[in-house]
Design a protein around this motif. Structure first.
Motif, PDB file in Angstrom:
ATOM      1  N   PRO A  87       2.070-107.922 -42.618  1.00 11.82           N
ATOM      2  CA  PRO A  87       1.897-107.061 -41.442  1.00 11.82           C
ATOM      3  C   PRO A  87       2.773-105.814 -41.544  1.00 11.82           C
ATOM      4  CG  PRO A  87       2.265-109.334 -40.781  1.00 11.82           C
ATOM      5  CD  PRO A  87       2.524-109.260 -42.251  1.00 11.82           C
ATOM      6  N   ALA A  88       2.168-104.680 -41.254  1.00 19.97           N
ATOM      7  CA  ALA A  88       2.880-103.403 -41.391  1.00 19.97           C
ATOM      8  C   ALA A  88       3.829-103.133 -40.234  1.00 19.97           C
ATOM      9  CB  ALA A  88       1.876-102.254 -41.511  1.00 19.97           C
ATOM     10  N   GLY A  89       3.663-103.813 -39.125  1.00 24.69           N
ATOM     11  CA  GLY A  89       4.515-103.553 -37.977  1.00 24.69           C
ATOM     12  C   GLY A  89       3.937-102.472 -37.092  1.00 24.69           C
ATOM     13  N   PHE A  90       4.690-102.095 -36.069  1.00 23.80           N
ATOM     14  CA  PHE A  90       4.186-101.127 -35.096  1.00 23.80           C
ATOM     15  C   PHE A  90       4.979 -99.830 -35.100  1.00 23.80           C
ATOM     16  CE2 PHE A  90       2.566 -99.959 -30.823  1.00 23.80           C
ATOM     17  CZ  PHE A  90       1.228-100.146 -31.098  1.00 23.80           C
ATOM     18  N   SER A  91       5.821 -99.654 -36.110  1.00 24.25           N
ATOM     19  CA  SER A  91       6.556 -98.404 -36.241  1.00 24.25           C
ATOM     20  C   SER A  91       6.603 -98.018 -37.715  1.00 24.25           C
ATOM     21  CB  SER A  91       7.976 -98.545 -35.686  1.00 24.25           C
ATOM     22  OG  SER A  91       8.727 -99.420 -36.510  1.00 24.25           O
ATOM     23  N   GLU A  92       6.995 -96.787 -37.987  1.00 27.45           N
ATOM     24  CA  GLU A  92       7.072 -96.333 -39.373  1.00 27.45           C
ATOM     25  C   GLU A  92       8.178 -97.056 -40.138  1.00 27.45           C
ATOM     26  OE1 GLU A  92       7.334 -92.082 -39.388  1.00 27.45           O
ATOM     27  OE2 GLU A  92       5.301 -91.838 -38.604  1.00 27.45           O
ATOM     28  N   GLU A  93       9.271 -97.408 -39.463  1.00 21.56           N
ATOM     29  CA  GLU A  93      10.353 -98.142 -40.119  1.00 21.56           C
ATOM     30  C   GLU A  93       9.898 -99.533 -40.545  1.00 21.56           C
ATOM     31  OE1 GLU A  93      10.816 -96.808 -36.936  1.00 21.56           O
ATOM     32  OE2 GLU A  93      11.659 -94.942 -37.719  1.00 21.56           O
ATOM     33  N   GLU A  94       9.162-100.214 -39.661  1.00 23.45           N
ATOM     34  CA  GLU A  94       8.649-101.532 -39.998  1.00 23.45           C
ATOM     35  C   GLU A  94       7.620-101.457 -41.127  1.00 23.45           C
ATOM     36  OE1 GLU A  94       7.150-102.815 -36.230  1.00 23.45           O
ATOM     37  OE2 GLU A  94       9.057-103.687 -35.618  1.00 23.45           O
ATOM     38  N   THR A  95       6.821-100.396 -41.125  1.00 22.57           N
ATOM     39  CA  THR A  95       5.841-100.197 -42.197  1.00 22.57           C
ATOM     40  C   THR A  95       6.548 -99.961 -43.523  1.00 22.57           C
ATOM     41  OG1 THR A  95       4.283 -99.269 -40.599  1.00 22.57           O
ATOM     42  CG2 THR A  95       3.848 -98.831 -42.918  1.00 22.57           C
ATOM     43  N   ASP A  96       7.600 -99.161 -43.509  1.00 30.29           N
ATOM     44  CA  ASP A  96       8.372 -98.928 -44.740  1.00 30.29           C
ATOM     45  C   ASP A  96       8.999-100.220 -45.255  1.00 30.29           C
ATOM     46  OD1 ASP A  96       7.785 -96.219 -44.781  1.00 30.29           O
ATOM     47  OD2 ASP A  96       9.609 -95.657 -43.698  1.00 30.29           O
ATOM     48  N   ALA A  97       9.555-101.017 -44.343  1.00 33.54           N
ATOM     49  CA  ALA A  97      10.171-102.283 -44.750  1.00 33.54           C
ATOM     50  C   ALA A  97       9.132-103.236 -45.333  1.00 33.54           C
ATOM     51  CB  ALA A  97      10.868-102.939 -43.556  1.00 33.54           C
ATOM     52  N   ALA A  98       7.951-103.277 -44.737  1.00 32.38           N
ATOM     53  CA  ALA A  98       6.879-104.135 -45.254  1.00 32.38           C
ATOM     54  C   ALA A  98       6.426-103.661 -46.631  1.00 32.38           C
ATOM     55  CB  ALA A  98       5.704-104.157 -44.281  1.00 32.38           C
ATOM     56  N   TRP A  99       6.289-102.353 -46.817  1.00 28.63           N
ATOM     57  CA  TRP A  99       5.862-101.826 -48.106  1.00 28.63           C
ATOM     58  C   TRP A  99       6.893-102.112 -49.194  1.00 28.63           C
ATOM     59  CZ3 TRP A  99       1.878-100.922 -50.802  1.00 28.63           C
ATOM     60  CH2 TRP A  99       1.960-100.192 -51.976  1.00 28.63           C
ATOM     61  N   GLU A 100       8.163-102.023 -48.862  1.00 26.88           N
ATOM     62  CA  GLU A 100       9.208-102.333 -49.841  1.00 26.88           C
ATOM     63  C   GLU A 100       9.098-103.771 -50.336  1.00 26.88           C
ATOM     64  OE1 GLU A 100      11.568-100.493 -51.417  1.00 26.88           O
ATOM     65  OE2 GLU A 100      10.511 -98.805 -50.538  1.00 26.88           O
ATOM     66  N   CYS A 101       8.627-104.660 -49.474  1.00 21.90           N
ATOM     67  CA  CYS A 101       8.509-106.075 -49.861  1.00 21.90           C
ATOM     68  C   CYS A 101       7.384-106.333 -50.856  1.00 21.90           C
ATOM     69  CB  CYS A 101       8.269-106.939 -48.625  1.00 21.90           C
ATOM     70  SG  CYS A 101       9.662-107.016 -47.515  1.00 21.90           S
ATOM     71  N   ILE A 102       6.289-105.580 -50.759  1.00 22.77           N
ATOM     72  CA  ILE A 102       5.117-105.909 -51.575  1.00 22.77           C
ATOM     73  C   ILE A 102       4.707-104.814 -52.552  1.00 22.77           C
ATOM     74  CG2 ILE A 102       4.195-107.485 -49.860  1.00 22.77           C
ATOM     75  CD1 ILE A 102       2.142-105.228 -49.202  1.00 22.77           C
ATOM     76  N   LYS A 103       5.491-103.769 -52.676  1.00 22.44           N
ATOM     77  CA  LYS A 103       5.062-102.646 -53.509  1.00 22.44           C
ATOM     78  C   LYS A 103       4.901-103.016 -54.978  1.00 22.44           C
ATOM     79  CE  LYS A 103       9.656-100.767 -54.328  1.00 22.44           C
ATOM     80  NZ  LYS A 103      10.526 -99.636 -54.117  1.00 22.44           N
ATOM     81  N   ASP A 104       5.593-104.058 -55.465  1.00 19.94           N
ATOM     82  CA  ASP A 104       5.496-104.463 -56.859  1.00 19.94           C
ATOM     83  C   ASP A 104       4.408-105.496 -57.104  1.00 19.94           C
ATOM     84  OD1 ASP A 104       7.616-102.773 -57.471  1.00 19.94           O
ATOM     85  OD2 ASP A 104       9.106-104.327 -57.064  1.00 19.94           O
ATOM     86  N   ALA A 105       3.650-105.871 -56.084  1.00 21.30           N
ATOM     87  CA  ALA A 105       2.591-106.861 -56.240  1.00 21.30           C
ATOM     88  C   ALA A 105       1.431-106.275 -57.044  1.00 21.30           C
ATOM     89  CB  ALA A 105       2.091-107.320 -54.873  1.00 21.30           C
ATOM     90  N   ALA A 106       0.668-107.162 -57.679  1.00 21.26           N
ATOM     91  CA  ALA A 106      -0.501-106.706 -58.435  1.00 21.26           C
ATOM     92  C   ALA A 106      -1.547-106.088 -57.505  1.00 21.26           C
ATOM     93  CB  ALA A 106      -1.102-107.871 -59.213  1.00 21.26           C
ATOM     94  N   ASN A 107      -1.739-106.674 -56.330  1.00 21.01           N
ATOM     95  CA  ASN A 107      -2.701-106.176 -55.337  1.00 21.01           C
ATOM     96  C   ASN A 107      -2.045-106.161 -53.959  1.00 21.01           C
ATOM     97  OD1 ASN A 107      -4.921-106.094 -57.211  1.00 21.01           O
ATOM     98  ND2 ASN A 107      -4.945-108.322 -57.083  1.00 21.01           N
ATOM     99  N   PRO A 108      -1.220-105.146 -53.656  1.00 19.38           N
ATOM    100  CA  PRO A 108      -0.556-105.124 -52.343  1.00 19.38           C
ATOM    101  C   PRO A 108      -1.523-104.729 -51.229  1.00 19.38           C
ATOM    102  CG  PRO A 108       0.007-103.167 -53.581  1.00 19.38           C
ATOM    103  CD  PRO A 108      -0.816-104.025 -54.499  1.00 19.38           C
ATOM    104  N   CYS A 109      -1.271-105.253 -50.033  1.00 17.19           N
ATOM    105  CA  CYS A 109      -2.124-104.946 -48.886  1.00 17.19           C
ATOM    106  C   CYS A 109      -1.264-104.941 -47.626  1.00 17.19           C
ATOM    107  CB  CYS A 109      -3.233-105.990 -48.769  1.00 17.19           C
ATOM    108  SG  CYS A 109      -4.291-105.776 -47.339  1.00 17.19           S
TER     109      CYS A 109
END
Length: 166
Positions: free
Chosen positions: A110-132
């Motif tokens: 889940p990306a969250g409801f703010s840009e900070e939460e979205t950034d934190a979520a992206w940092e968690c999965i950015k190295d995945a083969a198929n991030p979503c």
């Protein structure tokens, strides 16, 4: 053709004009479908075991979480859903490790409801083969007002900005 979706029902076969259906509470049933046979082309499996374990405060160890993710990937799940990072670096490290272990399935968070939460979520999965990134938003006006403190007229703008940012 009209098929009504009923909770707790799982369709096992739609090859004939009859659908064999399993109801957890009452057993097997056969329903008539009022058109020609329907063949399913593809079934997508999205597993949210890891996301729900965090939501239910179920204690699952780091090794068990990575083991579950490896098994789901080996079984051919299309998507493995993770919980949003709430406890800071600990959750981010766990999610990042799971994302790096999974090779074939998409890893969704889940990306969250703010840009900070979205950034934190992206940092968690950015190295995945198929991030979503999943943008999960409320659909009822009660949730919009009491959970997110927004009126329903402002929600489409917020959703558009979250999707554009993600």
């Amino acid at each position: 053709m009209a098929i009504r979706v009923v909770p707790w029902l799982m369709f096992l076969s739609l090859i004939t004009p009859q659908a064999i259906c399993f109801d957890r509470l009452r057993g097997f049933h056969i329903f008539q479908i009022e058109s020609e046979a329907v063949l399913m082309k593809k079934i997508l499996v999205s597993d949210f075991t890891l996301r729900q374990s965090a939501a239910n405060h179920t204690v699952v160890s780091f090794r068990e979480k990575t083991g579950i993710a490896k098994c789901l990937d080996a079984l051919g799940a299309n998507t493995i859903e993770l919980a949003a990072p709430k406890a800071g670096k600990e959750d981010c490290i766990v999610n990042r490790t799971i994302a790096s272990v999974v090779k074939r399935a998409a890893v969704a968070i889940p990306a969250g409801f703010s840009e900070e939460e979205t950034d934190a979520a992206w940092e968690c999965i950015k190295d995945a083969a198929n991030p979503c990134l999943q943008v999960i938003v409320p659909t009822s006006t009660v949730q919009m007002e009491y959970t997110y403190h927004m009126k329903d007229a402002h929600m489409p703008k917020k959703i558009a900005s979250l999707v554009a940012y993600a």
